[in-house]
Structure formats: structure tokens, C-alpha cells
Design a protein around this motif. Structure first.
Motif, mmCIF file in Angstrom:
data_model
loop_
_atom_site.group_PDB
_atom_site.id
_atom_site.type_symbol
_atom_site.label_atom_id
_atom_site.label_comp_id
_atom_site.label_asym_id
_atom_site.label_seq_id
_atom_site.Cartn_x
_atom_site.Cartn_y
_atom_site.Cartn_z
ATOM 1 N N SER A 1 8.965 6.526 -2.495
ATOM 2 C CA SER A 1 10.124 5.825 -3.027
ATOM 3 C C SER A 1 10.736 4.917 -1.958
ATOM 4 O O SER A 1 11.267 3.859 -2.261
ATOM 5 C CB SER A 1 11.152 6.818 -3.570
ATOM 6 N N LEU A 2 10.616 5.330 -0.675
ATOM 7 C CA LEU A 2 11.106 4.458 0.403
ATOM 8 C C LEU A 2 10.369 3.128 0.396
ATOM 9 O O LEU A 2 10.950 2.064 0.599
ATOM 10 C CB LEU A 2 10.875 5.127 1.758
ATOM 11 N N ALA A 3 9.058 3.214 0.123
ATOM 12 C CA ALA A 3 8.217 2.015 0.173
ATOM 13 C C ALA A 3 8.625 0.992 -0.882
ATOM 14 O O ALA A 3 8.291 -0.189 -0.766
ATOM 15 C CB ALA A 3 6.755 2.407 -0.007
ATOM 16 N N THR A 4 9.384 1.421 -1.901
ATOM 17 C CA THR A 4 9.797 0.459 -2.922
ATOM 18 C C THR A 4 11.071 -0.292 -2.511
ATOM 19 O O THR A 4 11.500 -1.210 -3.183
ATOM 20 C CB THR A 4 10.073 1.164 -4.274
ATOM 21 N N ILE A 5 11.698 0.129 -1.411
ATOM 22 C CA ILE A 5 12.915 -0.574 -0.953
ATOM 23 C C ILE A 5 12.479 -1.784 -0.118
ATOM 24 O O ILE A 5 11.820 -1.619 0.909
ATOM 25 C CB ILE A 5 13.812 0.366 -0.119
ATOM 26 N N PRO A 6 12.825 -2.994 -0.559
ATOM 27 C CA PRO A 6 12.303 -4.177 0.134
ATOM 28 C C PRO A 6 12.862 -4.349 1.554
ATOM 29 O O PRO A 6 14.047 -4.106 1.800
ATOM 30 C CB PRO A 6 12.755 -5.337 -0.757
ATOM 31 N N VAL A 7 11.981 -4.793 2.446
ATOM 32 C CA VAL A 7 12.391 -5.097 3.825
ATOM 33 C C VAL A 7 11.989 -6.532 4.153
ATOM 34 O O VAL A 7 10.884 -6.961 3.819
ATOM 35 C CB VAL A 7 11.706 -4.138 4.827
ATOM 36 N N ILE A 8 12.900 -7.242 4.786
ATOM 37 C CA ILE A 8 12.566 -8.550 5.362
ATOM 38 C C ILE A 8 12.553 -8.340 6.873
ATOM 39 O O ILE A 8 13.571 -7.969 7.462
ATOM 40 C CB ILE A 8 13.601 -9.631 4.975
ATOM 41 N N ALA A 9 11.395 -8.513 7.486
ATOM 42 C CA ALA A 9 11.249 -8.291 8.931
ATOM 43 C C ALA A 9 11.285 -9.638 9.640
ATOM 44 O O ALA A 9 10.513 -10.536 9.306
ATOM 45 C CB ALA A 9 9.923 -7.582 9.203
ATOM 46 N N ILE A 10 12.201 -9.765 10.599
ATOM 47 C CA ILE A 10 12.316 -11.027 11.350
ATOM 48 C C ILE A 10 12.130 -10.725 12.833
ATOM 49 O O ILE A 10 12.965 -10.057 13.451
ATOM 50 C CB ILE A 10 13.684 -11.707 11.105
#
Ligand code: CDP
Length: 226
Positions: free
Chosen positions: A7-16
Motif C-alpha cells: 500500500s505504501l508503493a501506491t503513494i506517489p513520490v516525486i524524487a528531485i
């Protein structure tokens, strides 16, 4: 994969990711504000380890002791302020000296491993914008969007020079330039999670772009994925 990880993997991340003084912190924070996402300034964690080590008289090259220290730190980010064991350290971690210390403690795998769980805990709904050196390559390797934000070393030195001058502080352009070159070298040459552009990261060069244009680039790229 466990249900929780799934379920964590469904939370979107933008990596900069990107080098010192590229403006990635400002861009990441503004993108997070626009999207209503959480924000992780991972560099602050390495700065906090450097500061805590200095306070406890632990050398920045004592890998084992630093790893143990990093595991026990009680760090809190609240309303733009940073607290370490309930003491406010927001300005203390921002000095050039602690920035240098951060890049020294960051070379130790023991320190990097100790900070992993803490970084993962920032991944919360509705999403996260995380900035640093290894967000895309290591910490959030499954990020939905990966950006490598950079600028020429001269453009970055010029920006830092103006920032310091605007704050009424003493600034020496040549020293800033040399410091940045050394920091770039240390961050890129280390074996543990070096600063690199991940294969699937988009390149954003801000030498000729202002902050708003950079923010627009990231938001646009994110919109295209949704
Ligand atoms: O402000 P500046 O961009 O110079 O640095 P920062 O983002 O606050 O990070 C300070 C130092 O921490 C960097 O020079 C890196 O060596 C280290 N760092 C890292 O190794 N990995 C990260 N994810 C973030 C920062």
C-alpha cells in the motif's frame, strides 16, 4: 511483498536530486505546496547528524559512532522549523560549516542506513516530494517521477553569493565556487549512494531558468503521468 509495503508503493513520490545550490530545495518545496504533498528535505537529516556529532564531540570521520548516533536522534520537522531532542536548530543546521560536515558524514554507509527508515516514514498520503542526492537511485527507487535538477557550477556559485549578500552576510565568490566544486566532487565520487542522474530521471538544467519555470517543468511532467 507485505500488504503494508504494497500500500505504501501506491503513494506517489516525486524524487528531485541534484548538486548543492541548484535550487532543488526551493523547487521541491513549491511543487509540494502546489500539489498539497508532504515534503522531505533529506539534506537536512545529514546536516542534523553533522551538528549533533559536533555537539557531542564525535568526529565527522568516525563512521561507527556516527551510525549509532544517527539511529538515536529525535528529529522533528514542524511548521518550517527543525527540532533536535526538542531544541530548535533551524538556523544552526544551515551554516556553511555544517553543510560541509553534512557532506562528510554522508559518505559513511552506516549513517545512510541509519537514516533510511526515517526517510521512508515521510511517504504519506496524498504524496511526497523528496529532495536530495539519492532519492531516485536508492531511497525512493520506485518514485513516480524522477528529476535531476542541476545548473552550471558558476550559476550556482553566483546564486549562493547573491543569497548571502541579500542576507547582509560576507561573501567571497571565489571561495564559494571552490567550496561548491569540492562538495560536488565529494558527493559524486563517494562509493555509498553517489550523486548521479538515474537512468529514468528527467534532466532539468536551471542555469537559464528561474524558480517558477523550474516548478512549472516539474508540475507539467507530473501532470503528463497522471
Ligand atoms: O544545501 P545543499 O544543497 O548544499 O546541501 P543539502 O541538500 O542540505 O545536503 C547537505 C549534504 O548532505 C550534501 O552535500 C550531501 O553530501 C549530503 N546529502 C546526501 O548525501 N544525500 C542526500 N539525500 C541529501 C544530502
Amino acid at each position: 511483498m507485505s500488504a503494508e509495503l504494497n500500500s505504501l508503493a501506491t503513494i506517489p513520490v516525486i524524487a528531485i536530486d541534484g548538486p548543492s545550490a541548484s535550487g532543488k530545495g526551493t523547487v521541491a518545496q513549491l511543487v509540494a505546496d502546489k500539489l498539497g504533498f508532504h515534503y522531505l528535505d533529506s539534506g537536512a537529516l545529514y546536516r542534523i547528524v553533522a551538528l549533533a556529532a559536533q555537539q557531542q564531540k564525535i568526529n565527522w570521520d568516525s563512521a561507527e559512532a556516527l551510525g549509532t548516533l544517527a539511529k538515536t536522534l529525535n528529529i522533528r520537522f514542524k511548521e518550517g522549523e527543525i527540532y533536535l531532542n526538542d531544541a530548535r536548530i533551524t538556523e544552526l543546521v544551515r551554516t556553511e560549516e555544517i553543510g560541509r560536515g553534512a557532506s562528510e558524514v554522508a559518505i559513511h554507509p552506516q549513517v545512510r542506513a541509519a537514516l533510511l527508515d526515517l526517510q521512508h516514514s515521510f511517504r504519506q498520503l496524498p504524496g511526497l516530494v523528496a529532495d536530495g542526492r539519492d532519492m531516485a537511485s536508492v531511497v525512493f527507487s520506485d518514485a513516480k517521477l524522477k528529476i535531476f535538477l542541476t545548473a552550471s557550477v558558476e550559476a550556482r556559485a553566483e546564486r549562493r553569493y547573491k543569497q548571502l549578500k541579500n542576507k547582509g552576510l560576507n561573501a567571497d565568490y571565489d571561495k564559494i565556487l571552490t567550496d561548491l566544486q569540492q562538495r560536488d566532487c565529494r558527493d559524486s565520487a563517494r562509493s555509498a549512494s553517489p550523486l548521479i542522474q538515474s537512468l529514468n530521471a528527467l534532466l532539468l538544467d536551471t542555469s537559464q531558468r528561474d524558480i517558477q519555470q523550474a516548478v512549472g517543468f516539474v508540475l507539467n511532467a507530473y501532470k503528463k503521468l497522471s
